[in-house]
Structures are given as C-alpha cells and as structure tokens.
Design an enzyme around this catalytic site. Sequence first.
Site, PDB file in Angstrom:
ATOM      1  CE  LYS A 147      -2.826   2.315   5.032  1.00 29.76           C
ATOM      2  NZ  LYS A 147      -3.091   1.384   3.397  1.00 29.76           N
TER       3      LYS A 147
ATOM      4  CB  SER B 299      -1.069  -0.429   1.481  1.00 29.97           C
ATOM      5  OG  SER B 299      -0.328   0.543   2.236  1.00 29.97           O
TER       6      SER B 299
END
Length: 171
Positions: free
Chosen positions: A67, A20
Amino acid sequence: MAAFLLLVFFINISVVSGSSMNPTLKDGDRILVAHTGYVLWYGDVVAVWAANLNNRDTGEMGELIVKRVIGLPGDVIYIDGEGRVYRNGLMLKEDYIMPFDVYENKGNASFPLTVEENCVFLLGDNRNHSTDSRFVDTGGSEVYVGCIDQRCIMGKAVYCLYPFDRMGVVK
C-alpha cells in the site's frame, strides 16, 4: 553466502497480489523491497504485515500487503464522500490513483481520523478495490487493516523487476 545475507537482511523480492495498487503495481508484479536504508515518507509504497486480514494462500489470519503511505503519526486524515483525501486540512494531489466515477469502497473508518503514535495510514492506489486503513476494527470486525504499526512494515517497494515491460523505480 553474500546473496543469502543480502536477501535475508537488506532486500527481498515480493509478488503483488490483487488489483489494489493499480495502476502503479499490478497483480503478479515482482517488486524489490528494501528492509533498510530508507526514511519512511508520504507517498512511499510499502510492504506491510496485516495481521487481521485473511491470507489468500493459507486461509489463516495474516497477509503481506502492498500500500501507499498517506499519513504519518499525528496526521489528521479526512476522506470526503467523493473520495478526495485530505491530510492536515490540505487536499492531496494524487496523480498515481486509479480514476473512478463513483467512490464506492469507503470502508468503515470515521473521519477525520488522527494517525496514532508509531503508526501509518495506508491506502491502495485503486481505492474502489483496496482493503486498507479505511477498514478499522469496530469491536466486532474480524477482517480489517486500520492504521498499521510501523513495526509491521516489512520494507519500502523500490523497484519493479517483472514483468520486464513494467520494470522500473516504484513511484
């Protein structure tokens, strides 16, 4: 004893799991995460505790994810159908994301979205392969991230330690 105290209270080493955050961070990268001494800001890469994600190792709820901070409290976030991200009406220049031809992994959030007080809006750099703040609780959702309470931020990713050919400051 000093090393123990340093690792417990100030820094730790985390392992990136999944794709990701490609191309910034890759699966298996070892990163140094600072728990103190930073001011949270746009573009920071952070390690957070996502209580509503299934843990890949244990199968139970709760997963440490990495993230990028896109929105801070009060910001209005909008993501259009092509995957362009706008913060407070201005399109972000995101040189760090993994390029894509078709924006497929849109999540279930409704935009525009206002980031709640004491929360952050996070996105992965590989948008078509990231479960992030675009996935919200719709009342029946069992797995989601949504906006993350800042108390769930474990720290800021500051340095990639391994593999050695990728060693350097996390940007």
